[in-house]
Structure formats: structure tokens, C-alpha cells
Scaffold this active site. Structure first.
Site, short mmCIF file in Angstrom:
data_model
loop_
_atom_site.label_atom_id
_atom_site.label_comp_id
_atom_site.label_asym_id
_atom_site.label_seq_id
_atom_site.Cartn_x
_atom_site.Cartn_y
_atom_site.Cartn_z
CG ASP A 38 34.15 -9.21 16.32
OD1 ASP A 38 33.84 -8.65 15.25
OD2 ASP A 38 35.28 -9.63 16.60
CD GLU A 116 47.06 -23.57 17.09
OE1 GLU A 116 46.47 -23.52 16.01
OE2 GLU A 116 48.16 -24.14 17.25
CE LYS A 118 38.10 -18.22 16.22
NZ LYS A 118 37.97 -16.97 15.48
CE LYS A 299 43.77 -25.61 15.22
NZ LYS A 299 44.84 -24.99 14.45
S1 IVH Z 1 42.15 -23.75 12.78
C1 IVH Z 1 39.91 -26.56 10.39
N1 IVH Z 1 43.62 -22.25 14.32
O1 IVH Z 1 39.39 -18.77 13.17
C2 IVH Z 1 40.40 -25.68 11.44
N2 IVH Z 1 41.89 -21.23 13.08
O2 IVH Z 1 36.49 -18.97 13.41
C3 IVH Z 1 40.06 -24.27 11.22
N3 IVH Z 1 41.75 -18.81 13.39
O3 IVH Z 1 38.74 -19.68 9.85
C4 IVH Z 1 41.10 -23.33 11.46
N4 IVH Z 1 43.42 -18.63 14.80
O4 IVH Z 1 40.55 -17.88 10.32
C5 IVH Z 1 42.61 -22.30 13.46
N5 IVH Z 1 45.01 -21.04 15.73
C6 IVH Z 1 44.00 -21.09 14.86
C7 IVH Z 1 43.30 -19.94 14.48
C8 IVH Z 1 42.24 -20.06 13.58
C9 IVH Z 1 42.49 -17.98 14.13
C10 IVH Z 1 40.61 -18.40 12.57
C11 IVH Z 1 40.58 -18.98 11.18
C12 IVH Z 1 39.28 -19.72 11.10
C13 IVH Z 1 38.47 -18.99 12.12
C14 IVH Z 1 37.29 -19.77 12.60
#
Ligand code: IVH
Length: 695
Positions: A38, A116, A118, A299
Site C-alpha cells: 500500500d 469510525e 477504516k 464523516k
Molecule cells: S465511507 C461515500 N466508511 O474506504 C463514503 N468507507 O478509500 C465512502 N472504507 O471505498 C465510504 N471503512 O471501501 C467508509 N467506515 C468506512 C470505511 C470505508 C473502509 C473503505 C471503502 C471506501 C474506501 C475509500
């Protein structure tokens, strides 16, 4: 954390970088074959972006910048609402700057954020019609994804039926927990396949694989809930107005797995400081999580703020990923060393091409045992994915099998003990020199004489080597029959040193049984286990009389450990007899032997019930520097104190911890305790609590 970007010097280097990035990205989303870790991928993308900023007229159409999944993947099932990516920040300053730009867009400060983890997996959209899961789609290029409905029944946390017959789309991450990943690689290699390099690759490859002879489980965590075209109007309106934190509660109520039940549940925060504190907490909890996270997603919580902020083509403006340092890197396996430990265990250790992970240079990784090497199909010269999180010893996740060139060599297992040349006992997973603890006598005696065992002052490593080389000691018991003349005959041994050493050895004879037992170095019985055994049985005779079933009465000894402890004690019988004959104490002060009723197989909680004192029933962790009355106590002595006072000592903080004694300079354990809401005590406060037991 800031990651330096790859430097791109000219147009052809730029074109090559674009090609490499698109290839890596395609492999990343397809699963299993990315040649870059990564960190290397991130640096490449940043280099491309930097060059493009300076040469805006020369940007190639294939460039991955500004595209979901780097533009490398496509799909044929259109998404109802685009599935976007996230922009990244890497430091508190960058995060603070992001909140300022968010406030400008929204027209006021955002006063509620959701925070939260990731999750490090793949984004999927799960479509539910009248409560039934009908379709599962990958993110694809963000506007359309691939149908992976064949995987539906293999994903834990993604119910096939919701608690209510609603029509909704649940979005979230599919990943493999560490345990699921290990299981998946075992099954895969057993079927002749090549192992996946890490849990993320394993989840990607598994999700897309259609016709496999076997299935392996994965896990889903939801992070989004939205209406579909057929969603009932009132519900659609309600979902559209709900704050993110409310949506997560609704998803959980419908039976979808969310982070709520993990050690890092999503929370809401009201200020930048609160968000940053939570980022630190999640980062501190990361090494202990049973699944991988690569950052924290923040968010704007309210729907109105999200709408006001809007979205770009690649990412929403109301959310951001706060990236944590990578814990995995690809490097090469150069060699395997076989080291003989003090108990005669012959343990393999990987020698790696040095690689920097999160600020430390890693040159070694554990390899557990020979079976583990075979199971992972590791070869010398392999590229390997190395994982290092927190203070945990680095481990090899798996070989990166597709990077093999054909020149990799099998790892040779020793045929004789690499230390003394004796036979190797291969009957258990961990191989052992048939000479046992006598193979590395110096190591086993030095350990026995150590501060946390018999604490024999003046008997350091050099002195032990001297005694062994002079033929004066052939086992632990021989120490206790050393004579003054024998010691005086050694080089650099004055009369004073001799008398001091003899006095220290004499004192060691009266150490409590727990320390004598620990000094014997029975496999699987370190300091705290030795204390638990000694406190439970009270005398060496009672310990030796125990069969495997009785041994299991001791907390922490299960069906696997019990027979091996019993067998090893039987093996040690002559040495124990010799120690007893030399006058070494074989009882535990303050403990009473179990009665027959205690050892009745039904009374499994006996050990816990026997404990009394101010810490009865409590698990206590000590961290940081002790002060006041506790200042002179070693960590082991602190643990002894905890157990004398009826508690159970532990070195790691978890949900099961009741109390954390946090002294000066306490770091991640304190943070973790705070995050989990565990009671904290300063050293002085703790000293008062256990004052009656301070000896
Ligand atoms: S929100 C519109 N929340 O991270 C908002 N994404 O690098 C987009 N991901 O495509 C997604 N944990 O696959 C959101 N708690 C979380 C997440 C998350 C992992 C991933 C998801 C997204 C990617 C972006």
C-alpha cells in the site's frame, strides 16, 4: 505521518508510472497479485499527481488520479448512487485544514462528526428487496460494479434476511479477520493453490472467485444505508434525512453487522480535538484488533451538512480518511536461522532484507515452527508480506507467490540439533533437541539464576559459562552443592566474590515454589503461569502428583497444555529430586494444597474461588514507571504482589481488564484503558489498596 512521494523526472518516467499504477490497482481490486504494498502504491500515486500538477497539459487519459479505484476496474451493474472513494489526510494539521474547508463549504462549523475505523477490505453494495438479500455488487469504477452474488452465503454479518421486510441497500466492507485469513490460506494451499499475501488480497480474490471447490468465510461490516428505487417513500425520506450515526443504529437493528460490537465502535464527536483524541485511541487499539484497519474515517454526521458539502467525482467532500501508517510491507526472505532456546526448543527465525515499517527497521520475523513453514509454502528468496503492529514481534503473513522467479530455494530443516548435534525430537509441532534443557545449559542456568526466578546475585552469564566449562555444574541442582574450594579455583574469583556467591546461592534455596518452578523452565510455564500453578497446588509433591485432568484446574491451562506440563515434570523428576535433596524449598508460602473435593472435575472455578484479598476476581495490568512504595519493585514483583492480593496479573489491556495501574510515562496501554473505560489507578493509590500485602 507523511509519506514522501516518488519523484518523477520526465514524461517517459511519468508514462511508466501511470502504467505501473493502473496495473497495480487492477491487481489490487482483482485480488491476490499486486506487486506493490500500500505504501509503495500511495507514493507512486503522489508522484504522478505531483508531476501532473506541474504539467497539466500532458496528463494521460489513463492516469489513475481523480478516479475511483484508479480507473482500473469496471463493472456492469450500475450503482443507484455512485460508490465513491475517500480523500486522505495524514496528520492532525491536515485534518484540521480539512475541517476548515468543510466549514467553508457548509457555511458553518460542523458540530457533529462520526468517527469510525477504516476497514481494510473491499467495498460492496448489498441490495435487499423486502428484507431479502438479492444481489451483491462490488464498487467497480464507482458508477457500476461486478455482480458477486455467488458469495452471499459465505459472508458473516451480512444476513440473508433482515429483521424487517424493507427494501434498502446496505453498503460496507467485506474483509477477512486474521483467523479467517489463516484458515483461508490453509484451505487454499491444501487444494494446491498459492497462498494469498494478506487478508485484503484474500478477501478480494475470494469474493470474485466463482467456481471453487471450497468456500471460506469472510466478514462484513456495514457503513452505509440508503434507499433503492423501490423503497417505500416514507422510508426513503427517513433514510435521506438520517444522520450517519442513526443510519448505523438502524442497520444494526436490521441485523447487519457494524463496528458497534467491536473494540473500536463508531462514535460521534463534536470538536476537532475530540475527533483527534478518538483517532489516537483507535490507533492504540489497532494492534489488538482481530481484523485489519488502515485508518479512521471521519464523516460529517448530519445529513444536511453532507448535502451542503456535496461530492466530487472521486470522493465526497463531507468525509475524509485519516490514514494510519502501513503495518505491512513486502520484502525478501533471505535466510532461516535455527536457534536453540533454553528449554531445548529449536525455533526457526526469518532473516529479512531490512525493511522499514512504521518507523522501525525490521530484519527478523518469527516463523513459529517447521510445520508453519511447510503450511505457508515459504521458500528462500521469496518476496514476503511482513506484518508489524505495535510492540508485537513482526510476522510473515505469506509469500507473495506471483512474484516468484523460479530461483527460490526450499528451506532446509535441520537434521540434527544445530547446537550440540544430538537428535531432534520432532514428535510435537515445536521441535526440540533430545538433550532438552541441557543442550543450552548456559542459557537455562542463566535463566534460572535470573532476577525473576532464583535471583542469584553474582551469577551472570559469564560466570555460568565459567562454571559449565570447568565441569562444575551439569544441571541446575549442581549449583547448590558447589564448594568454596571449587569456586576459588576459578579464574578471577576472589575470596569476597566467592563468599558472596555462596551466600546468594544459599539464599536462593528458600525462594518460593513459584520461582523454583519457573527456574525449571517447563515449556508453557513462564512467570505468571508458574505462580498460578504454585498457588493452586502449594507444594511440589502436589504438583507432581497431578495428572493432566487435575492440572487443568489451574486457570489458563487447557487440554493442550496440561498433558505437556505433566509430561515435562515427569521428565524433570530426577532434577527436582536432586534440588530437594540439596535443600531447595518446595512449598509456596501462604498457599494450601487442594483438598480432594477441590480437584473434583466439576469444580472448575476452584482456583478463582480460593482467591481472596482486595483484588479478588480482578485482572490487573501494570504499565509505566512505579513510584513511592512500589518504586523498587520489578514488573515481576508487581505481578507477584497482585497475585498475593488475590488478583490476576496480565500484560495486555482488554475488555476483561478490571484495573490498570498506570505510572509515569505510561503510553498505549493507558490510552487503551481509557478508550475501553477501564478503571485507572496511580501507583500510590494502588499501594494503599494492597498495603497489607507489600512485604
Ligand atoms: S465511507 C461515500 N466508511 O474506504 C463514503 N468507507 O478509500 C465512502 N472504507 O471505498 C465510504 N471503512 O471501501 C467508509 N467506515 C468506512 C470505511 C470505508 C473502509 C473503505 C471503502 C471506501 C474506501 C475509500
Amino acid at each position: 505521518m507523511t509519506t514522501p512521494a516518488a519523484v518523477i523526472l520526465d514524461a517517459s518516467a511519468y508514462a511508466q508510472a501511470v502504467e505501473d499504477a493502473v496495473k497495480a490497482s487492477a491487481a489490487y481490486y482483482a485480488g491476490g497479485t499486486s506487486p506493490l504494498d500500500d505504501d509503495a502504491y500511495d507514493r507512486l500515486i503522489r508522484g504522478i499527481a505531483a508531476w501532473e500538477a506541474d504539467h497539466p497539459d500532458q496528463v494521460l487519459p489513463d492516469s489513475p488520479t481523480g478516479k475511483v479505484a484508479g480507473g482500473a476496474v469496471e463493472g456492469d451493474v450500475p450503482h443507484t448512487v455512485a460508490m465513491l472513494s475517500l480523500d486522505n489526510v495524514f496528520s492532525p494539521e491536515e485534518f484540521t485544514a480539512w475541517t476548515a474547508s468543510l466549514a467553508r463549504r457548509v457555511g458553518h462549523d460542523v458540530t457533529r462528526f462520526s468517527v469510525e475505523p477504516k476497514l481494510d477490505g473491499l467495498a460492496v453494495a448489498a441490495r435487499y428487496l423486502h428484507g431479502r438479500l438479492t444481489r451483491l455488487i462490488t464498487r467497480g469504477d464507482g458508477t457500476a460494479g461486478e455482480d458477486v452474488s455467488h458469495a452471499i452465503s459465505t459472508i458473516e454479518g451480512l444476513p440473508e434476511q433482515l429483521a424487517e421486510p424493507v427494501t434498502v441497500e446496505v453498503r460496507g466492507e467485506v474483509l477477512m479477520t486474521t483467523a479467517q485469513f489463516e484458515h483461508a490460506n490453509e484451505v487454499r494451499t491444501a487444494h494446491g493453490g498459492q497462498p494469498f499475501a494478506n487478508p485484503r488480497n484474500a478477501a478480494a480474490g475470494t469474493l470474485r472467485a466463482k467456481e471453487r471447490a471450497y468456500t471460506v468465510p469472510m466478514t462484513f461490516f456495514g457503513y452505509g444505508l440508503l434507499p433503492l428505487a423501490d423503497t417505500e417513500t416514507a422510508l426513503a425520506a427517513r433514510l435521506g434525512e438520517s444522520a450517519h450515526s442513526d443510519l448505523m443504529a438502524q442497520a444494526a437493528a436490521l441485523g447487519v453487522n457494524t463496528t458497534a460490537e467491536t473494540a473500536v465502535p463508531g462514535i460521534t464527536a463534536h470538536t476537532v480535538e475530540e475527533v483527534l483524541a478518538r483517532v489516537q485511541e483507535i490507533a492504540a487499539l489497532r494492534p489488538g484488533l482481530p481484523f485489519g484497519i488502515d485508518g479512521i474515517v471521519i464523516k460529517a454526521d448530519f445529513a444536511a451538512d453532507q448535502q451542503a458539502a456535496g461530492s466530487g467525482s472521486r470522493a465526497p467532500r463531507w468525509a475524509i480518511a485519516y490514514k494510519l501508517p502501513a503495518v505491512e510491507k513486502i520484502t525478501r526472505l533471505l535466510e532461516v536461522e535455527w536457534n536453540v532456546g533454553r528449554t531445548g526448543i529449536i525455533a526457526p527465525r526469518a532473516v529479512l532484507e531490512p525493511v522499514e515499517i512504521d518507523g522501525s527497521t525490521i530484519t527478523y520475523a518469527t516463523l513459529h515452527n517447521p510445520a508453519d513453514i511447510t503450511r505457508r509454502d515459504l521458500r528462500l528468496g521469496d518476496h514476503v508480506m511482513v506484518h508489524r503492529a505495535g510492540d508485537v514481534i513482526p510476522r510473515i503473513e505469506a509469500p507473495v507467490a506471483h512474484l516468484r522467479t523460479g530461483t527460490e530455494q526450499p528451506i532446509a530443516f535441520p537434521e540434527a540439533c544445530p547446537r550440540c548435534g544430538s537428535d531432534i525430537d520432532t514428535s510435537e509441532q515445536r521441535w526440540r533437541c533430545s538433550n532438552g534443557r541441557n543442550c543450552h545449559l548456559v542459557a537455562s542456568l542463566s535463566y534460572a539464576a535470573g532476577r525473576d526466578q532464583l535471583d542469584i546475585e553474582g551469577l551472570g552469564h559469564t560466570r555460568v559459562v565459567q562454571l559449565v566449562e570447568a565441569g562444575l555444574v551439569a544441571d541446575l541442582a549442581d549449583l547448590f552443592t558447589l564448594t568454596r574450594d571449587q569456586l576459588l579455583g576459578l579464574e578471577r574469583m576472589s575470596e569476597t566474590s566467592t563468599d558472596n556467591l555462596l551466600a546468594a546461592i544459599a539464599t536462593a534455596k528458600s525462594r518460593p515454589l513459584s520461582r523454583v518452578l519457573c527456574a525449571l523452565g517447563v515449556r508453557g510455564t513462564g512467570r505468571s503461569m508458574s505462580r498460578r500453578i504454585a498457588r493452586y497446588f502449594a507444594t511440589m509433591d502436589d504438583i507432581r502428583a497431578a495428572d493432566a485432568e487435575t492440572m487443568q484446574q489451574v486457570e489458563g491451562i487447557g487440554t493442550e497444555k496440561a498433558p505437556s506440563i505433566v509430561a515435562e515434570l515427569a521428565e524433570l523428576a530426577p532434577l527436582i529430586d536432586k534440588l530437594a535433596a540439596a535443600g531447595v524449598n518446595m512449598t509456596e508460602p501462604g498457599a494450601t494444597p487442594p483438598t480432594t473435593a477441590d480437584t473434583d472435575a466439576d469444580s472448575t472455578t476452584v482456583a478463582a474461588e480460593r482467591a481472596d484479598g482486595p483484588l479478588a476476581g480482578m485482572t490487573v495490568v501494570v504499565t509505566g514507571g512505579m513510584t513511592g512504595p512500589l518504586e523498587m519493585l520489578s514488573r515481576n514483583q508487581m505481578n507477584e504482589l497482585i497475585e498475593r492480593a488475590g488478583g490476576r496479573s496480565s500484560s495486555s489491556v482488554s475488555k476483561k481488564t478490571h484495573l490498570v495501574v498506570a505510572g509515569e510515562g505510561a503510553g498505549s496501554k493507558r490510552t487503551k484503558a481509557e478508550a475501553l473505560g477501564i478503571r485507572l489507578a496511580a501507583p500510590d493509590e494502588f499501594a494503599t489498596l494492597v498495603a497489607d500485602y507489600l512485604s
